[in-house]
Design a protein around this motif. Structure first.
Motif, PDB file in Angstrom:
ATOM      1  N   GLU A 280       0.819  -1.217   0.000  1.00  0.00           N
ATOM      2  CA  GLU A 280       0.000   0.000   0.000  1.00  0.00           C
ATOM      3  C   GLU A 280       0.853   1.267   0.000  1.00  0.00           C
ATOM      4  O   GLU A 280       0.407   2.325  -0.445  1.00  0.00           O
ATOM      5  N   ILE A 502      -7.499  12.301   2.787  1.00  0.00           N
ATOM      6  CA  ILE A 502      -6.812  11.197   3.451  1.00  0.00           C
ATOM      7  C   ILE A 502      -5.488  10.868   2.771  1.00  0.00           C
ATOM      8  O   ILE A 502      -5.292  11.139   1.585  1.00  0.00           O
ATOM      9  N   ASP A 503      -4.588  10.275   3.533  1.00  0.00           N
ATOM     10  CA  ASP A 503      -3.341   9.739   3.002  1.00  0.00           C
ATOM     11  C   ASP A 503      -3.703   8.537   2.123  1.00  0.00           C
ATOM     12  O   ASP A 503      -4.446   7.646   2.566  1.00  0.00           O
ATOM     13  N   ARG A 505      -2.244   5.911   1.532  1.00  0.00           N
ATOM     14  CA  ARG A 505      -1.908   4.651   2.201  1.00  0.00           C
ATOM     15  C   ARG A 505      -2.973   4.208   3.189  1.00  0.00           C
ATOM     16  O   ARG A 505      -2.988   3.036   3.601  1.00  0.00           O
ATOM     17  N   ASP A 506      -3.851   5.128   3.581  1.00  0.00           N
ATOM     18  CA  ASP A 506      -4.920   4.800   4.532  1.00  0.00           C
ATOM     19  C   ASP A 506      -6.222   4.424   3.832  1.00  0.00           C
ATOM     20  O   ASP A 506      -7.235   4.166   4.502  1.00  0.00           O
ATOM     21  N   THR A 507      -6.217   4.406   2.497  1.00  0.00           N
ATOM     22  CA  THR A 507      -7.465   4.226   1.755  1.00  0.00           C
ATOM     23  C   THR A 507      -8.169   2.923   2.120  1.00  0.00           C
ATOM     24  O   THR A 507      -9.383   2.906   2.363  1.00  0.00           O
ATOM     25  N   THR A 509      -7.947   1.101   4.819  1.00  0.00           N
ATOM     26  CA  THR A 509      -8.450   1.144   6.197  1.00  0.00           C
ATOM     27  C   THR A 509      -9.689   2.022   6.291  1.00  0.00           C
ATOM     28  O   THR A 509     -10.696   1.628   6.909  1.00  0.00           O
ATOM     29  N   VAL A 510      -9.641   3.202   5.691  1.00  0.00           N
ATOM     30  CA  VAL A 510     -10.787   4.123   5.743  1.00  0.00           C
ATOM     31  C   VAL A 510     -12.009   3.496   5.094  1.00  0.00           C
ATOM     32  O   VAL A 510     -13.121   3.531   5.646  1.00  0.00           O
TER      33      VAL A 510
END
Length: 535
Positions: A280, A502-503, A505-507, A509-510
Protein backbone atom coordinates in the motif's frame (compact mmCIF):
# COMPACT_ATOMS: atom_id res chain seq x y z
CA UNK A 1 -6.46 -15.86 -12.49
CA UNK A 2 -8.18 -12.69 -11.30
CA UNK A 3 -5.42 -11.53 -8.97
CA UNK A 4 -4.09 -8.27 -10.36
CA UNK A 5 -0.43 -8.04 -11.21
CA UNK A 6 1.44 -4.76 -11.33
CA UNK A 7 3.28 -2.82 -13.97
CA UNK A 8 4.38 -0.13 -11.56
CA UNK A 9 8.11 0.56 -11.82
CA UNK A 10 9.07 1.83 -8.39
CA UNK A 11 12.63 2.46 -9.60
CA UNK A 12 11.57 4.84 -12.37
CA UNK A 13 12.10 8.63 -12.24
CA UNK A 14 8.35 9.12 -12.83
CA UNK A 15 7.45 7.08 -9.76
CA UNK A 16 10.01 8.96 -7.65
CA UNK A 17 8.65 12.30 -8.87
CA UNK A 18 5.03 11.31 -8.18
CA UNK A 19 5.94 10.04 -4.71
CA UNK A 20 7.87 13.19 -3.82
CA UNK A 21 4.96 15.38 -4.96
CA UNK A 22 2.46 13.37 -2.91
CA UNK A 23 4.65 13.44 0.22
CA UNK A 24 4.95 17.23 -0.12
CA UNK A 25 1.15 17.51 -0.28
CA UNK A 26 0.82 15.25 2.74
CA UNK A 27 3.18 17.50 4.71
CA UNK A 28 0.91 20.46 3.92
CA UNK A 29 -2.12 18.40 4.89
CA UNK A 30 -0.58 17.40 8.22
CA UNK A 31 0.01 21.07 9.05
CA UNK A 32 -3.66 21.88 8.46
CA UNK A 33 -4.86 18.88 10.45
CA UNK A 34 -2.61 20.05 13.30
CA UNK A 35 -4.52 23.35 13.37
CA UNK A 36 -7.77 21.48 13.93
CA UNK A 37 -6.23 19.44 16.76
CA UNK A 38 -4.80 22.61 18.32
CA UNK A 39 -8.31 24.05 18.64
CA UNK A 40 -8.26 27.52 20.13
CA UNK A 41 -4.50 27.42 20.69
CA UNK A 42 -2.21 26.56 23.57
CA UNK A 43 -3.44 29.40 25.80
CA UNK A 44 -7.03 28.21 25.76
CA UNK A 45 -6.09 24.54 25.93
CA UNK A 46 -4.06 25.23 29.08
CA UNK A 47 -6.88 27.27 30.60
CA UNK A 48 -9.36 24.49 29.86
CA UNK A 49 -7.14 21.88 31.49
CA UNK A 50 -6.53 24.16 34.49
CA UNK A 51 -10.25 23.95 35.15
CA UNK A 52 -9.90 20.19 35.50
CA UNK A 53 -11.48 19.46 32.16
CA UNK A 54 -10.55 17.10 29.34
CA UNK A 55 -10.07 18.25 25.76
CA UNK A 56 -12.61 17.15 23.14
CA UNK A 57 -10.39 14.42 21.63
CA UNK A 58 -9.39 13.21 25.10
CA UNK A 59 -13.06 12.74 25.94
CA UNK A 60 -13.53 10.74 22.74
CA UNK A 61 -10.49 8.59 23.48
CA UNK A 62 -11.82 7.63 26.93
CA UNK A 63 -15.26 6.96 25.47
CA UNK A 64 -14.03 4.50 22.81
CA UNK A 65 -13.09 0.88 23.33
CA UNK A 66 -9.32 0.59 23.93
CA UNK A 67 -7.15 0.16 20.84
CA UNK A 68 -10.01 0.72 18.40
CA UNK A 69 -9.82 3.25 15.54
CA UNK A 70 -11.66 6.55 15.31
CA UNK A 71 -12.56 7.67 11.79
CA UNK A 72 -12.61 11.45 12.10
CA UNK A 73 -14.89 13.20 9.62
CA UNK A 74 -14.63 16.68 8.11
CA UNK A 75 -11.52 17.65 10.14
CA UNK A 76 -10.78 20.57 7.76
CA UNK A 77 -14.26 22.12 8.01
CA UNK A 78 -14.06 25.93 7.79
CA UNK A 79 -10.59 25.81 6.17
CA UNK A 80 -10.01 29.05 4.28
CA UNK A 81 -12.78 30.88 6.15
CA UNK A 82 -12.67 33.39 9.00
CA UNK A 83 -13.29 30.59 11.50
CA UNK A 84 -10.91 28.10 13.11
CA UNK A 85 -10.05 24.98 11.12
CA UNK A 86 -12.28 22.18 12.39
CA UNK A 87 -15.20 24.53 13.09
CA UNK A 88 -15.06 24.03 16.89
CA UNK A 89 -16.51 20.53 16.56
CA UNK A 90 -15.05 17.02 16.30
CA UNK A 91 -17.13 14.37 14.52
CA UNK A 92 -16.40 10.79 13.59
CA UNK A 93 -17.20 7.10 13.87
CA UNK A 94 -15.86 4.93 16.67
CA UNK A 95 -16.62 1.75 18.61
CA UNK A 96 -18.18 1.96 22.09
CA UNK A 97 -18.78 -1.34 23.91
CA UNK A 98 -18.59 -3.10 20.56
CA UNK A 99 -21.13 -0.76 18.92
CA UNK A 100 -20.17 1.49 16.04
CA UNK A 101 -21.41 4.99 16.89
CA UNK A 102 -21.41 8.45 15.38
CA UNK A 103 -19.70 10.73 17.90
CA UNK A 104 -19.74 14.52 18.07
CA UNK A 105 -17.77 16.60 20.56
CA UNK A 106 -17.78 20.37 20.95
CA UNK A 107 -14.32 21.91 21.27
CA UNK A 108 -14.71 24.43 24.12
CA UNK A 109 -11.21 25.85 23.52
CA UNK A 110 -12.56 27.58 20.40
CA UNK A 111 -14.75 30.47 21.52
CA UNK A 112 -16.27 28.35 24.29
CA UNK A 113 -17.43 25.76 21.76
CA UNK A 114 -19.77 28.28 20.14
CA UNK A 115 -21.32 27.18 16.85
CA UNK A 116 -20.55 29.09 13.66
CA UNK A 117 -22.02 28.44 10.19
CA UNK A 118 -19.44 25.74 9.45
CA UNK A 119 -20.10 24.04 12.80
CA UNK A 120 -23.73 23.77 11.75
CA UNK A 121 -22.88 22.30 8.34
CA UNK A 122 -20.50 19.81 9.95
CA UNK A 123 -23.05 18.74 12.57
CA UNK A 124 -25.78 18.33 9.96
CA UNK A 125 -23.46 16.16 7.84
CA UNK A 126 -22.73 13.99 10.88
CA UNK A 127 -26.45 13.53 11.52
CA UNK A 128 -26.96 12.64 7.86
CA UNK A 129 -24.31 9.92 8.13
CA UNK A 130 -25.86 8.59 11.34
CA UNK A 131 -29.33 8.40 9.81
CA UNK A 132 -28.25 6.79 6.52
CA UNK A 133 -26.13 4.15 8.25
CA UNK A 134 -28.28 3.69 11.38
CA UNK A 135 -25.46 4.58 13.75
CA UNK A 136 -26.28 5.46 17.37
CA UNK A 137 -25.29 9.06 18.12
CA UNK A 138 -23.30 10.13 21.18
CA UNK A 139 -23.00 13.91 21.66
CA UNK A 140 -20.30 15.22 24.01
CA UNK A 141 -21.70 18.64 24.78
CA UNK A 142 -19.99 21.81 25.96
CA UNK A 143 -21.02 24.84 23.98
CA UNK A 144 -22.07 28.39 24.64
CA UNK A 145 -24.59 28.12 21.80
CA UNK A 146 -24.51 30.15 18.62
CA UNK A 147 -21.60 32.42 17.76
CA UNK A 148 -23.78 35.52 18.07
CA UNK A 149 -22.06 37.74 15.47
CA UNK A 150 -22.90 35.10 12.83
CA UNK A 151 -26.38 34.30 14.18
CA UNK A 152 -28.04 35.38 10.92
CA UNK A 153 -26.41 32.39 9.21
CA UNK A 154 -27.15 29.94 12.03
CA UNK A 155 -30.50 30.64 13.62
CA UNK A 156 -32.94 29.71 10.85
CA UNK A 157 -31.15 26.65 9.36
CA UNK A 158 -29.93 25.63 12.83
CA UNK A 159 -33.31 24.26 13.79
CA UNK A 160 -32.55 21.26 11.57
CA UNK A 161 -30.17 19.98 14.26
CA UNK A 162 -33.02 19.44 16.68
CA UNK A 163 -35.28 18.06 13.95
CA UNK A 164 -32.54 15.54 13.13
CA UNK A 165 -32.35 14.33 16.73
CA UNK A 166 -36.08 13.70 16.88
CA UNK A 167 -36.05 11.92 13.52
CA UNK A 168 -33.16 9.71 14.58
CA UNK A 169 -35.09 8.74 17.68
CA UNK A 170 -38.28 8.18 15.67
CA UNK A 171 -36.30 5.88 13.35
CA UNK A 172 -35.24 3.83 16.38
CA UNK A 173 -31.65 5.10 16.26
CA UNK A 174 -30.46 5.80 19.84
CA UNK A 175 -29.19 9.25 20.80
CA UNK A 176 -27.10 9.94 23.90
CA UNK A 177 -26.05 13.35 25.23
CA UNK A 178 -23.22 13.75 27.75
CA UNK A 179 -23.15 17.31 29.10
CA UNK A 180 -19.79 18.52 30.41
CA UNK A 181 -20.42 22.26 30.61
CA UNK A 182 -22.64 24.87 29.04
CA UNK A 183 -25.56 23.73 26.91
CA UNK A 184 -27.57 26.88 26.77
CA UNK A 185 -30.34 28.54 24.75
CA UNK A 186 -30.99 26.47 21.60
CA UNK A 187 -28.18 24.17 22.68
CA UNK A 188 -30.33 23.06 25.62
CA UNK A 189 -32.46 21.13 23.15
CA UNK A 190 -29.57 18.74 22.37
CA UNK A 191 -30.01 17.00 25.75
CA UNK A 192 -33.68 17.90 25.68
CA UNK A 193 -34.22 15.88 22.51
CA UNK A 194 -31.80 13.03 23.16
CA UNK A 195 -32.99 9.59 24.34
CA UNK A 196 -30.43 9.37 27.16
CA UNK A 197 -28.85 12.27 29.08
CA UNK A 198 -25.84 12.29 31.39
CA UNK A 199 -24.78 15.45 33.24
CA UNK A 200 -21.61 16.22 35.18
CA UNK A 201 -21.93 17.50 38.75
CA UNK A 202 -21.28 21.26 39.21
CA UNK A 203 -20.17 21.50 35.56
CA UNK A 204 -23.22 20.92 33.36
CA UNK A 205 -25.35 24.01 32.81
CA UNK A 206 -28.49 23.38 30.77
CA UNK A 207 -31.06 26.16 30.50
CA UNK A 208 -32.98 28.04 27.81
CA UNK A 209 -31.96 31.34 29.37
CA UNK A 210 -29.11 31.98 31.79
CA UNK A 211 -29.36 34.17 34.90
CA UNK A 212 -28.73 37.47 33.03
CA UNK A 213 -31.42 36.72 30.44
CA UNK A 214 -33.88 35.58 33.11
CA UNK A 215 -33.23 38.81 35.01
CA UNK A 216 -33.87 40.91 31.90
CA UNK A 217 -36.95 38.92 30.83
CA UNK A 218 -38.70 38.37 34.17
CA UNK A 219 -36.82 40.30 36.84
CA UNK A 220 -36.15 37.03 38.66
CA UNK A 221 -32.84 36.57 40.49
CA UNK A 222 -31.28 33.11 39.99
CA UNK A 223 -27.99 31.28 39.82
CA UNK A 224 -26.55 28.72 37.41
CA UNK A 225 -27.00 25.69 39.65
CA UNK A 226 -30.64 26.28 40.63
CA UNK A 227 -31.52 27.32 37.09
CA UNK A 228 -29.82 24.56 35.13
CA UNK A 229 -27.25 22.61 37.14
CA UNK A 230 -26.79 18.85 36.86
CA UNK A 231 -28.14 18.11 40.33
CA UNK A 232 -31.27 20.18 39.76
CA UNK A 233 -31.97 18.38 36.49
CA UNK A 234 -31.31 14.99 38.11
CA UNK A 235 -33.47 15.65 41.19
CA UNK A 236 -36.08 18.21 40.14
CA UNK A 237 -36.68 18.67 36.40
CA UNK A 238 -35.91 15.06 35.45
CA UNK A 239 -33.99 16.10 32.33
CA UNK A 240 -30.85 14.25 33.50
CA UNK A 241 -31.17 10.48 33.43
CA UNK A 242 -27.72 9.96 34.97
CA UNK A 243 -25.75 12.12 37.40
CA UNK A 244 -21.95 11.91 37.03
CA UNK A 245 -19.51 13.07 39.67
CA UNK A 246 -16.83 14.05 37.16
CA UNK A 247 -15.90 13.72 33.48
CA UNK A 248 -14.40 10.19 33.63
CA UNK A 249 -17.51 9.02 35.47
CA UNK A 250 -19.73 10.61 32.80
CA UNK A 251 -17.83 8.79 30.06
CA UNK A 252 -18.01 5.53 32.00
CA UNK A 253 -21.76 5.94 32.32
CA UNK A 254 -22.05 6.75 28.62
CA UNK A 255 -20.28 3.48 27.80
CA UNK A 256 -22.74 1.61 30.02
CA UNK A 257 -25.71 3.27 28.30
CA UNK A 258 -24.41 2.12 24.91
CA UNK A 259 -23.73 -1.37 26.29
CA UNK A 260 -27.42 -1.61 27.31
CA UNK A 261 -28.85 -0.46 23.96
CA UNK A 262 -29.25 -4.05 22.71
CA UNK A 263 -28.02 -2.72 19.37
CA UNK A 264 -27.33 -5.12 16.51
CA UNK A 265 -25.92 -4.63 13.05
CA UNK A 266 -28.07 -5.60 10.10
CA UNK A 267 -25.22 -7.76 8.82
CA UNK A 268 -22.59 -9.52 10.89
CA UNK A 269 -18.95 -8.58 10.41
CA UNK A 270 -17.13 -10.84 7.92
CA UNK A 271 -14.13 -12.94 8.96
CA UNK A 272 -10.59 -11.58 8.65
CA UNK A 273 -9.65 -10.96 5.02
CA UNK A 274 -6.42 -11.44 3.09
CA UNK A 275 -4.42 -8.22 2.61
CA UNK A 276 -3.56 -6.98 -0.89
CA UNK A 277 -0.71 -8.72 -2.69
CA UNK A 278 1.01 -5.38 -3.35
CA UNK A 279 2.42 -2.80 -0.93
CA UNK A 280 0.00 0.00 0.00
CA UNK A 281 2.98 2.33 0.44
CA UNK A 282 3.34 2.31 -3.34
CA UNK A 283 0.04 4.20 -3.63
CA UNK A 284 2.11 7.35 -3.02
CA UNK A 285 3.75 7.12 -6.44
CA UNK A 286 0.86 6.21 -8.74
CA UNK A 287 -0.93 9.51 -9.38
CA UNK A 288 1.13 11.95 -11.51
CA UNK A 289 1.56 15.52 -10.33
CA UNK A 290 0.21 16.59 -13.73
CA UNK A 291 -3.36 15.28 -13.78
CA UNK A 292 -3.38 15.39 -17.58
CA UNK A 293 -1.06 12.38 -17.50
CA UNK A 294 -3.07 9.13 -17.32
CA UNK A 295 -2.48 6.33 -14.85
CA UNK A 296 -3.94 2.84 -14.53
CA UNK A 297 -6.48 2.67 -11.67
CA UNK A 298 -5.96 -1.09 -11.48
CA UNK A 299 -2.67 -0.26 -9.76
CA UNK A 300 -4.76 1.39 -7.04
CA UNK A 301 -7.33 -1.40 -6.92
CA UNK A 302 -4.52 -3.97 -6.56
CA UNK A 303 -3.35 -2.20 -3.39
CA UNK A 304 -6.69 -1.78 -1.62
CA UNK A 305 -8.83 -4.90 -2.27
CA UNK A 306 -8.55 -8.25 -0.52
CA UNK A 307 -5.84 -10.41 -2.04
CA UNK A 308 -5.61 -7.93 -4.97
CA UNK A 309 -8.40 -10.10 -6.43
CA UNK A 310 -10.52 -8.22 -9.01
CA UNK A 311 -13.00 -9.75 -11.47
CA UNK A 312 -13.22 -7.16 -14.22
CA UNK A 313 -16.55 -6.63 -15.99
CA UNK A 314 -16.50 -5.86 -19.75
CA UNK A 315 -12.71 -5.28 -19.79
CA UNK A 316 -12.59 -4.86 -23.59
CA UNK A 317 -15.61 -2.55 -23.86
CA UNK A 318 -15.38 1.09 -22.78
CA UNK A 319 -11.79 0.61 -21.60
CA UNK A 320 -11.39 4.08 -20.13
CA UNK A 321 -13.65 3.02 -17.26
CA UNK A 322 -12.63 -0.09 -15.31
CA UNK A 323 -15.53 -1.90 -13.66
CA UNK A 324 -15.52 -5.11 -11.67
CA UNK A 325 -16.13 -7.06 -8.48
CA UNK A 326 -13.91 -7.45 -5.43
CA UNK A 327 -13.97 -7.72 -1.66
CA UNK A 328 -12.60 -5.15 0.76
CA UNK A 329 -12.04 -6.27 4.35
CA UNK A 330 -14.40 -9.13 3.56
CA UNK A 331 -17.23 -6.96 2.25
CA UNK A 332 -18.26 -7.36 -1.42
CA UNK A 333 -17.92 -4.22 -3.53
CA UNK A 334 -18.49 -3.23 -7.12
CA UNK A 335 -15.79 -0.84 -8.34
CA UNK A 336 -15.96 1.84 -11.04
CA UNK A 337 -12.56 3.45 -11.68
CA UNK A 338 -11.64 5.97 -14.37
CA UNK A 339 -8.76 4.64 -16.47
CA UNK A 340 -7.93 7.31 -19.01
CA UNK A 341 -9.88 10.30 -17.72
CA UNK A 342 -12.50 10.83 -20.42
CA UNK A 343 -15.90 9.10 -20.37
CA UNK A 344 -17.22 8.10 -23.80
CA UNK A 345 -20.60 6.61 -24.74
CA UNK A 346 -19.38 3.02 -24.28
CA UNK A 347 -18.08 3.75 -20.78
CA UNK A 348 -21.37 5.43 -19.85
CA UNK A 349 -23.46 2.49 -21.04
CA UNK A 350 -21.16 0.00 -19.33
CA UNK A 351 -21.41 1.94 -16.06
CA UNK A 352 -25.22 2.03 -16.20
CA UNK A 353 -25.42 -1.75 -16.69
CA UNK A 354 -22.86 -2.39 -13.95
CA UNK A 355 -24.73 -0.18 -11.47
CA UNK A 356 -27.95 -2.08 -12.22
CA UNK A 357 -26.17 -5.39 -11.61
CA UNK A 358 -24.85 -4.17 -8.23
CA UNK A 359 -28.39 -3.20 -7.24
CA UNK A 360 -29.69 -6.62 -8.25
CA UNK A 361 -27.06 -8.24 -6.02
CA UNK A 362 -27.25 -5.74 -3.08
CA UNK A 363 -23.55 -4.93 -3.44
CA UNK A 364 -22.18 -1.49 -2.41
CA UNK A 365 -20.40 0.54 -5.09
CA UNK A 366 -16.98 2.18 -4.86
CA UNK A 367 -16.22 5.03 -7.29
CA UNK A 368 -12.54 5.89 -7.85
CA UNK A 369 -12.40 9.27 -9.58
CA UNK A 370 -9.97 10.44 -12.20
CA UNK A 371 -12.10 11.97 -14.94
CA UNK A 372 -12.05 15.12 -17.04
CA UNK A 373 -15.74 14.54 -17.81
CA UNK A 374 -17.78 13.27 -20.75
CA UNK A 375 -16.24 13.55 -24.22
CA UNK A 376 -17.16 16.60 -26.32
CA UNK A 377 -16.93 17.26 -30.05
CA UNK A 378 -19.15 16.88 -33.14
CA UNK A 379 -18.51 13.15 -33.58
CA UNK A 380 -19.43 12.40 -29.96
CA UNK A 381 -22.43 14.72 -29.84
CA UNK A 382 -23.79 13.04 -32.96
CA UNK A 383 -23.03 9.65 -31.42
CA UNK A 384 -25.30 10.42 -28.46
CA UNK A 385 -22.89 11.31 -25.66
CA UNK A 386 -25.58 13.41 -23.94
CA UNK A 387 -28.13 10.60 -23.71
CA UNK A 388 -25.48 8.04 -22.81
CA UNK A 389 -23.99 10.27 -20.11
CA UNK A 390 -27.52 10.89 -18.87
CA UNK A 391 -28.01 7.12 -18.70
CA UNK A 392 -25.03 6.77 -16.36
CA UNK A 393 -26.14 9.71 -14.21
CA UNK A 394 -29.68 8.28 -14.11
CA UNK A 395 -28.31 4.96 -12.88
CA UNK A 396 -26.18 6.63 -10.18
CA UNK A 397 -29.06 8.86 -9.08
CA UNK A 398 -31.55 6.01 -8.64
CA UNK A 399 -29.20 3.34 -7.33
CA UNK A 400 -30.12 2.32 -3.79
CA UNK A 401 -27.04 0.40 -2.68
CA UNK A 402 -24.58 2.43 -0.59
CA UNK A 403 -22.00 4.39 -2.59
CA UNK A 404 -18.44 5.25 -1.54
CA UNK A 405 -16.38 7.77 -3.53
CA UNK A 406 -12.66 8.51 -3.50
CA UNK A 407 -11.27 11.40 -5.55
CA UNK A 408 -7.78 10.32 -6.56
CA UNK A 409 -7.04 12.73 -9.41
CA UNK A 410 -9.25 14.93 -11.57
CA UNK A 411 -13.01 15.01 -11.02
CA UNK A 412 -14.29 17.56 -13.51
CA UNK A 413 -17.57 18.48 -15.14
CA UNK A 414 -20.53 16.12 -15.36
CA UNK A 415 -18.07 13.26 -14.95
CA UNK A 416 -17.98 14.24 -11.26
CA UNK A 417 -21.73 13.67 -11.18
CA UNK A 418 -21.65 10.36 -13.08
CA UNK A 419 -18.98 9.09 -10.69
CA UNK A 420 -21.20 9.91 -7.69
CA UNK A 421 -19.93 13.28 -6.50
CA UNK A 422 -21.23 14.97 -3.35
CA UNK A 423 -24.58 16.01 -4.88
CA UNK A 424 -25.40 12.34 -5.52
CA UNK A 425 -25.37 11.40 -1.83
CA UNK A 426 -22.54 8.90 -1.48
CA UNK A 427 -22.56 7.48 2.04
CA UNK A 428 -18.95 8.65 2.33
CA UNK A 429 -16.68 10.69 0.05
CA UNK A 430 -12.95 11.16 0.59
CA UNK A 431 -10.20 12.83 -1.43
CA UNK A 432 -6.50 12.25 -1.85
CA UNK A 433 -4.22 15.31 -1.63
CA UNK A 434 -3.67 14.93 -5.40
CA UNK A 435 -7.36 15.42 -6.23
CA UNK A 436 -8.91 18.40 -7.99
CA UNK A 437 -12.55 19.09 -8.71
CA UNK A 438 -14.25 21.85 -10.68
CA UNK A 439 -16.52 22.46 -13.67
CA UNK A 440 -13.42 21.97 -15.84
CA UNK A 441 -9.63 22.31 -15.63
CA UNK A 442 -8.25 25.79 -14.88
CA UNK A 443 -6.60 26.24 -18.29
CA UNK A 444 -9.68 25.05 -20.14
CA UNK A 445 -11.99 27.32 -18.18
CA UNK A 446 -9.73 30.34 -18.66
CA UNK A 447 -9.46 29.51 -22.37
CA UNK A 448 -13.24 29.31 -22.75
CA UNK A 449 -13.67 32.71 -21.11
CA UNK A 450 -10.98 34.11 -23.43
CA UNK A 451 -12.73 32.77 -26.54
CA UNK A 452 -16.06 34.16 -25.37
CA UNK A 453 -14.49 37.57 -24.68
CA UNK A 454 -12.89 37.66 -28.13
CA UNK A 455 -16.14 36.66 -29.81
CA UNK A 456 -18.01 39.33 -27.88
CA UNK A 457 -15.47 41.99 -28.93
CA UNK A 458 -15.71 40.90 -32.58
CA UNK A 459 -19.49 41.06 -32.47
CA UNK A 460 -19.23 44.67 -31.29
CA UNK A 461 -16.78 45.50 -34.05
CA UNK A 462 -13.90 46.03 -31.62
CA UNK A 463 -10.34 45.35 -32.78
CA UNK A 464 -8.26 42.76 -30.97
CA UNK A 465 -5.06 44.77 -30.70
CA UNK A 466 -2.00 44.43 -28.48
CA UNK A 467 -3.73 46.14 -25.59
CA UNK A 468 -6.67 43.75 -25.79
CA UNK A 469 -4.28 40.79 -26.03
CA UNK A 470 -2.48 41.97 -22.91
CA UNK A 471 -5.77 42.31 -21.01
CA UNK A 472 -6.84 38.89 -22.24
CA UNK A 473 -3.61 37.29 -21.01
CA UNK A 474 -4.02 38.94 -17.62
CA UNK A 475 -7.62 37.69 -17.40
CA UNK A 476 -6.59 34.15 -18.28
CA UNK A 477 -3.83 34.15 -15.67
CA UNK A 478 -6.17 35.46 -12.98
CA UNK A 479 -8.90 32.95 -13.80
CA UNK A 480 -6.44 30.04 -13.93
CA UNK A 481 -5.07 30.96 -10.50
CA UNK A 482 -8.55 31.32 -9.03
CA UNK A 483 -9.87 28.03 -10.40
CA UNK A 484 -6.67 26.21 -9.43
CA UNK A 485 -7.00 27.37 -5.82
CA UNK A 486 -10.73 26.58 -5.71
CA UNK A 487 -10.14 23.09 -7.13
CA UNK A 488 -7.77 21.95 -4.40
CA UNK A 489 -8.91 19.32 -1.91
CA UNK A 490 -8.33 21.43 1.22
CA UNK A 491 -10.50 24.22 -0.21
CA UNK A 492 -13.27 21.76 -1.07
CA UNK A 493 -12.93 19.87 2.21
CA UNK A 494 -13.20 23.16 4.10
CA UNK A 495 -16.65 23.55 2.53
CA UNK A 496 -17.60 19.97 3.45
CA UNK A 497 -17.73 18.82 -0.17
CA UNK A 498 -15.98 15.68 1.08
CA UNK A 499 -15.70 13.88 4.41
CA UNK A 500 -11.96 14.33 4.65
CA UNK A 501 -8.66 14.43 2.75
CA UNK A 502 -6.81 11.20 3.45
CA UNK A 503 -3.34 9.74 3.00
CA UNK A 504 -3.55 7.32 0.02
CA UNK A 505 -1.91 4.65 2.20
CA UNK A 506 -4.92 4.80 4.53
CA UNK A 507 -7.47 4.23 1.76
CA UNK A 508 -8.06 0.53 2.45
CA UNK A 509 -8.45 1.14 6.20
CA UNK A 510 -10.79 4.12 5.74
CA UNK A 511 -12.97 2.26 3.24
CA UNK A 512 -13.04 -0.78 5.51
CA UNK A 513 -14.28 1.34 8.42
CA UNK A 514 -16.93 2.89 6.19
CA UNK A 515 -18.09 -0.49 4.85
CA UNK A 516 -18.36 -1.83 8.38
CA UNK A 517 -20.37 1.21 9.49
CA UNK A 518 -22.77 1.16 6.56
CA UNK A 519 -23.56 -2.52 7.15
CA UNK A 520 -25.15 -1.47 10.45
CA UNK A 521 -28.11 -0.66 8.19
CA UNK A 522 -29.59 -3.10 5.66
CA UNK A 523 -27.89 -3.03 2.24
CA UNK A 524 -30.63 -3.26 -0.36
CA UNK A 525 -30.49 -2.30 -4.02
CA UNK A 526 -33.12 -0.82 -6.29
CA UNK A 527 -35.35 -3.31 -8.07
CA UNK A 528 -36.25 -1.32 -11.16
CA UNK A 529 -37.28 2.29 -10.64
CA UNK A 530 -34.36 3.70 -12.63
CA UNK A 531 -36.45 6.05 -14.72
CA UNK A 532 -36.33 6.16 -18.51
CA UNK A 533 -32.98 5.25 -20.08
CA UNK A 534 -32.68 7.09 -23.39
CA UNK A 535 -31.31 4.53 -25.81
Amino acid sequence: MTVLGTGLDTASPEYAENRAAMLAKLTELDAEHAKAVDGGGQKYRDRHRARGKLLARERIELLLDPDTPFLELSPLAAWGSDYAVGASLVTGIGVIEGVECLITANDPTVRGGASNPWTLKKALRANEIAHANRLPVVSLVESGGADLPSQKEIFIPGGALFKDLTRLSAAGIPTVAVVFGNSTAGGAYVPGMSDHVIMVKERAKVFLGGPPLVKMATGEESDDESLGGAEMHARTSGLADYFAIDEPDALRQARRVVARLNWRKAQADPPAAAPPEHDEDELLGIVPGDLKAPFDPREVIARIVDGSDFDEFKPLYGPSLATGWAELHGYPVGILANAQGVLFSAESQKAAQFIQLANQRDIPLLFLHNTTGYMVGKEYEQGGIIKHGAMMINAVSNSRVPHLSVLMGASYGAGHYGMCGRAYDPRFLFAWPSAKSAVMGPQQLAGVLSIVARASAAAKGQRYDDKAAEADAALRAMVEQQIESESLPMFLSGRLYDDGVIDPRDTRTVLGLCLSALHTAPVEGARGGFGIFRM
